[in-house]
Write a protein that holds these residues in place. Structure first.
Motif, PDB file in Angstrom:
ATOM      1  N   ALA A 254       5.728  40.394   9.619  1.00 10.86           N
ATOM      2  CA  ALA A 254       5.355  41.771   9.308  1.00 10.86           C
ATOM      3  C   ALA A 254       5.788  42.158   7.908  1.00 10.86           C
ATOM      4  O   ALA A 254       5.090  42.869   7.191  1.00 10.86           O
ATOM      5  N   LEU A 255       6.971  41.640   7.477  1.00 11.10           N
ATOM      6  CA  LEU A 255       7.454  41.925   6.139  1.00 11.10           C
ATOM      7  C   LEU A 255       6.624  41.213   5.086  1.00 11.10           C
ATOM      8  O   LEU A 255       6.297  41.762   4.037  1.00 11.10           O
ATOM      9  N   ALA A 256       6.282  39.946   5.375  1.00  8.44           N
ATOM     10  CA  ALA A 256       5.579  39.132   4.392  1.00  8.44           C
ATOM     11  C   ALA A 256       4.112  39.498   4.264  1.00  8.44           C
ATOM     12  O   ALA A 256       3.508  39.308   3.224  1.00  8.44           O
ATOM     13  N   MET A 257       3.525  40.042   5.333  1.00  6.26           N
ATOM     14  CA  MET A 257       2.093  40.289   5.350  1.00  6.26           C
ATOM     15  C   MET A 257       1.737  41.732   5.030  1.00  6.26           C
ATOM     16  O   MET A 257       0.686  42.216   5.400  1.00  6.26           O
ATOM     17  N   ASP A 258       2.624  42.428   4.344  1.00  5.28           N
ATOM     18  CA  ASP A 258       2.306  43.783   3.917  1.00  5.28           C
ATOM     19  C   ASP A 258       1.070  43.744   3.016  1.00  5.28           C
ATOM     20  O   ASP A 258       1.086  43.110   1.966  1.00  5.28           O
ATOM     21  N   PRO A 259      -0.026  44.398   3.387  1.00  4.00           N
ATOM     22  CA  PRO A 259      -1.267  44.262   2.633  1.00  4.00           C
ATOM     23  C   PRO A 259      -1.186  44.774   1.210  1.00  4.00           C
ATOM     24  O   PRO A 259      -2.006  44.412   0.379  1.00  4.00           O
ATOM     25  N   LEU A 260      -0.229  45.622   0.881  1.00  3.53           N
ATOM     26  CA  LEU A 260      -0.119  46.160  -0.467  1.00  3.53           C
ATOM     27  C   LEU A 260       0.961  45.484  -1.303  1.00  3.53           C
ATOM     28  O   LEU A 260       1.116  45.800  -2.475  1.00  3.53           O
ATOM     29  N   SER A 261       1.704  44.574  -0.692  1.00  3.55           N
ATOM     30  CA  SER A 261       2.859  44.008  -1.395  1.00  3.55           C
ATOM     31  C   SER A 261       2.478  43.060  -2.512  1.00  3.55           C
ATOM     32  O   SER A 261       3.226  42.899  -3.467  1.00  3.55           O
ATOM     33  N   HIS A 262       1.312  42.413  -2.413  1.00  8.70           N
ATOM     34  CA  HIS A 262       0.949  41.427  -3.436  1.00  8.70           C
ATOM     35  C   HIS A 262      -0.379  41.747  -4.113  1.00  8.70           C
ATOM     36  O   HIS A 262      -0.966  40.887  -4.753  1.00  8.70           O
ATOM     37  N   VAL A 263      -0.868  42.993  -3.963  1.00  5.17           N
ATOM     38  CA  VAL A 263      -2.119  43.360  -4.616  1.00  5.17           C
ATOM     39  C   VAL A 263      -1.899  43.403  -6.121  1.00  5.17           C
ATOM     40  O   VAL A 263      -1.042  44.107  -6.614  1.00  5.17           O
ATOM     41  N   GLY A 264      -2.715  42.617  -6.876  1.00  8.75           N
ATOM     42  CA  GLY A 264      -2.649  42.647  -8.330  1.00  8.75           C
ATOM     43  C   GLY A 264      -1.440  41.967  -8.918  1.00  8.75           C
ATOM     44  O   GLY A 264      -1.072  42.234 -10.056  1.00  8.75           O
ATOM     45  N   ASP A 265      -0.775  41.071  -8.182  1.00  7.07           N
ATOM     46  CA  ASP A 265       0.411  40.431  -8.747  1.00  7.07           C
ATOM     47  C   ASP A 265       0.059  39.283  -9.680  1.00  7.07           C
ATOM     48  O   ASP A 265       0.933  38.746 -10.359  1.00  7.07           O
ATOM     49  N   GLY A 266      -1.215  38.894  -9.766  1.00 11.34           N
ATOM     50  CA  GLY A 266      -1.644  37.900 -10.736  1.00 11.34           C
ATOM     51  C   GLY A 266      -1.367  36.468 -10.379  1.00 11.34           C
ATOM     52  O   GLY A 266      -1.658  35.568 -11.173  1.00 11.34           O
ATOM     53  N   ILE A 267      -0.783  36.207  -9.208  1.00 16.20           N
ATOM     54  CA  ILE A 267      -0.462  34.834  -8.828  1.00 16.20           C
ATOM     55  C   ILE A 267      -1.719  33.972  -8.765  1.00 16.20           C
ATOM     56  O   ILE A 267      -1.712  32.806  -9.188  1.00 16.20           O
ATOM     57  N   PHE A 268      -2.812  34.545  -8.288  1.00 18.57           N
ATOM     58  CA  PHE A 268      -4.060  33.793  -8.160  1.00 18.57           C
ATOM     59  C   PHE A 268      -4.533  33.252  -9.501  1.00 18.57           C
ATOM     60  O   PHE A 268      -5.075  32.144  -9.583  1.00 18.57           O
ATOM     61  N   LEU A 269      -4.327  34.001 -10.572  1.00 20.38           N
ATOM     62  CA  LEU A 269      -4.797  33.592 -11.887  1.00 20.38           C
ATOM     63  C   LEU A 269      -4.082  32.354 -12.404  1.00 20.38           C
ATOM     64  O   LEU A 269      -4.574  31.681 -13.310  1.00 20.38           O
ATOM     65  N   GLN A 270      -2.913  32.043 -11.845  1.00 23.61           N
ATOM     66  CA  GLN A 270      -2.155  30.881 -12.274  1.00 23.61           C
ATOM     67  C   GLN A 270      -2.590  29.595 -11.582  1.00 23.61           C
ATOM     68  O   GLN A 270      -2.189  28.516 -11.986  1.00 23.61           O
ATOM     69  N   THR A 271      -3.425  29.710 -10.595  1.00 18.62           N
ATOM     70  CA  THR A 271      -3.795  28.552  -9.789  1.00 18.62           C
ATOM     71  C   THR A 271      -4.933  27.765 -10.424  1.00 18.62           C
ATOM     72  O   THR A 271      -5.740  28.290 -11.191  1.00 18.62           O
ATOM     73  N   LYS A 272      -5.005  26.485 -10.081  1.00 17.40           N
ATOM     74  CA  LYS A 272      -6.108  25.632 -10.521  1.00 17.40           C
ATOM     75  C   LYS A 272      -7.426  26.081  -9.897  1.00 17.40           C
ATOM     76  O   LYS A 272      -8.495  25.868 -10.482  1.00 17.40           O
ATOM     77  N   THR A 273      -7.341  26.704  -8.728  1.00 14.90           N
ATOM     78  CA  THR A 273      -8.553  27.198  -8.071  1.00 14.90           C
ATOM     79  C   THR A 273      -9.239  28.253  -8.921  1.00 14.90           C
ATOM     80  O   THR A 273     -10.464  28.206  -9.125  1.00 14.90           O
ATOM     81  N   ALA A 274      -8.479  29.209  -9.436  1.00 10.93           N
ATOM     82  CA  ALA A 274      -9.046  30.259 -10.286  1.00 10.93           C
ATOM     83  C   ALA A 274      -9.654  29.664 -11.549  1.00 10.93           C
ATOM     84  O   ALA A 274     -10.767  30.028 -11.958  1.00 10.93           O
ATOM     85  N   GLN A 275      -8.936  28.746 -12.184  1.00  9.23           N
ATOM     86  CA  GLN A 275      -9.438  28.125 -13.404  1.00  9.23           C
ATOM     87  C   GLN A 275     -10.670  27.274 -13.124  1.00  9.23           C
ATOM     88  O   GLN A 275     -11.597  27.224 -13.940  1.00  9.23           O
ATOM     89  N   GLY A 276     -10.697  26.612 -11.962  1.00 14.07           N
ATOM     90  CA  GLY A 276     -11.841  25.784 -11.597  1.00 14.07           C
ATOM     91  C   GLY A 276     -13.082  26.610 -11.316  1.00 14.07           C
ATOM     92  O   GLY A 276     -14.184  26.275 -11.756  1.00 14.07           O
ATOM     93  N   ILE A 277     -12.913  27.700 -10.576  1.00  7.78           N
ATOM     94  CA  ILE A 277     -14.051  28.579 -10.272  1.00  7.78           C
ATOM     95  C   ILE A 277     -14.611  29.170 -11.557  1.00  7.78           C
ATOM     96  O   ILE A 277     -15.834  29.158 -11.783  1.00  7.78           O
ATOM     97  N   ALA A 278     -13.726  29.686 -12.401  1.00  2.00           N
ATOM     98  CA  ALA A 278     -14.174  30.272 -13.668  1.00  2.00           C
ATOM     99  C   ALA A 278     -14.850  29.216 -14.536  1.00  2.00           C
ATOM    100  O   ALA A 278     -15.895  29.476 -15.147  1.00  2.00           O
ATOM    101  N   GLY A 279     -14.280  28.024 -14.580  1.00  2.00           N
ATOM    102  CA  GLY A 279     -14.849  26.952 -15.388  1.00  2.00           C
ATOM    103  C   GLY A 279     -16.239  26.545 -14.919  1.00  2.00           C
ATOM    104  O   GLY A 279     -17.127  26.277 -15.737  1.00  2.00           O
TER     105      GLY A 279
END
Length: 395
Positions: free
Chosen positions: A35-60
């Motif tokens: 319940a603590l970890a899955m707070d829907p607002l706790s990680h909105v916009g934290d930018g972690i996704f942009l650091q992943t190879k998945t984000a770079q691969g999709i954009a590429g």
């Protein structure tokens, strides 16, 4: 009480909690930890996704497809370079996709390098202003130049329309001054935009510019105000010109061209404004390293916002490339000299020469001097008279 680390076990979770007794261990059930970890607002916009190879691969992937489509279209225009007066502007406009997509993707690859993206933005921003000028110049070329446009609209009453921002021009007529204002409004953006881009680099070097820093001591707020005024004036000038000549431009299908260019440039601008607002509202937050006993900001919220902007642009450029293929088809120019099924024989040297001629920015400086010159009115009247006499001689 401060949580330093957390690990989830199959049946229960152990949290190391720092209090006045550092060795205190608290056990909570797995459901409570989830319940603590899955707070829907706790990680909105934290930018972690942009650091992943998945984000770079999709954009590429989106970027490379957009590059293929646009470069193929540019090649075809250069191959069928039968109307240099028009195709010169078109090729310049088409280059916005490779430049926007490439620099946005490179900026995303260097996302973890704080503020490096600012230097890539400089080239992209300068070309953005260049495209606006080229689009208006293409419209001028479609209509035969300033003299022909003035002979068509001179003396006609300006219709009052709040949609096009002419509600305060009711009762007035089209004059040379009106046409001059439309051109000057776009040209000033071509001058202000590169200047502001280099000012940003200068302020960045001395630590006075940070994206999202709205304080009076930083340069971000002043650059944003100047840019907003300049881009709004350029947009207004284009709207006024289209409002005055939309009937004359009808054979050239201006709506698709106009909407495509506006979407690429001004939609990305307002997208950046929206991200800045989200950043100010703390929906987009900085990336923080919670390791150890203290928390340190690894990547600022401004850089995270810029990262999302780059990611979105990479995706959007594919759709822009598709729209531009329909807005500026090369087949219009190929049909005028089609002699056989194999088409025209051209060499790479001729294509290279056409590309070099197309990308020469000398004309923008000449046009700027002409439009801001005090004898602009006399020059336009002379051009109109010359054009009219040439048409009479042909008859």
């Amino acid at each position: 009480m401060k949580i330093n680390s957390m690990s989830v076990l199959p049946t229960e979770t152990i949290l190391n909690v720092t209090t006045k007794s550092p060795n205190l261990m608290v056990r909570v059930t797995e459901a409570s930890a989830a319940a603590l970890a899955m707070d829907p607002l706790s990680h909105v916009g934290d930018g972690i996704f942009l650091q992943t190879k998945t984000a770079q691969g999709i954009a590429g992937a989106f970027v490379w497809v957009a590059l293929f489509l646009t470069c193929q279209q540019i090649y075809q225009h250069l191959r069928w370079y039968t109307n240099p007066q028009e195709q010169r502007w078109i090729v310049r406009i088409l280059f916005i996709v490779p430049i926007y997509a490439t620099y946005s993707w490179i900026s995303l690859l260097f996302f973890n390098s704080e503020s490096v993206y600012v230097y890539f933005f400089t080239v992209r921003d300068c070309y953005e202003a260049f495209v606006i000028y080229n689009f208006l110049s293409l419209c001028y070329e479609y209509l035969g130049g300033e003299g022909n446009i003035m002979s068509e609209i001179r003396g006609k009453p300006i219709k009052s329309s709040c949609l096009y921002g002419t509600c305060f021009l009711g009762g007035k007529t089209y004059t040379i001054g009106f046409l001059r204002f439309c051109k000057q409004a776009t040209l000033q953006f071509c001058l202000v935009k590169p200047l502001m881009a280099f000012v940003i680099i200068f302020l960045q070097i001395f630590g006075h510019y940070h994206d999202g820093d709205w304080s009076a001591n930083g340069g971000y707020i002043y650059i944003t105000i100047i840019y907003n005024i300049s881009v709004s004036l350029a947009l207004y000038g284009l709207y006024l010109f289209y409002f005055a000549t939309r009937d004359l431009l009808t054979p050239f299908e201006p709506v698709l061209k106009f909407c495509t260019i506006k979407s690429v440039i001004f939609l990305s601008f307002w997208q950046g404004v929206g991200l800045a607002i989200l950043e100010k509202a703390e929906v987009i937050s900085p990336i923080v390293n919670n390791g150890g006993t203290t928390s340190a900001v690894v990547t600022s919220a401004g850089t995270v916002s810029a990262g999302y902007q780059n990611f979105f642009i990479c995706i959007e450029m594919l759709f822009a490339a598709i729209a531009l293929r329909y807005a500026f088809p090369y087949q219009v120019y190929a049909q005028s000299c089609m002699t056989d099924v194999h088409g025209r024989s051209v060499t790479m040297q001729s294509i290279s020469s056409s590309l070099k001629e197309t990308m020469n920015p000398k004309d923008i400086m000449t046009d700027a001097i002409h439009n801001f010159h005090p004898q602009y009115q006399q020059y336009t009247q002379y051009s109109s008279e010359v054009t009219s006499s040439q048409q009479y001689e042909k008859l």
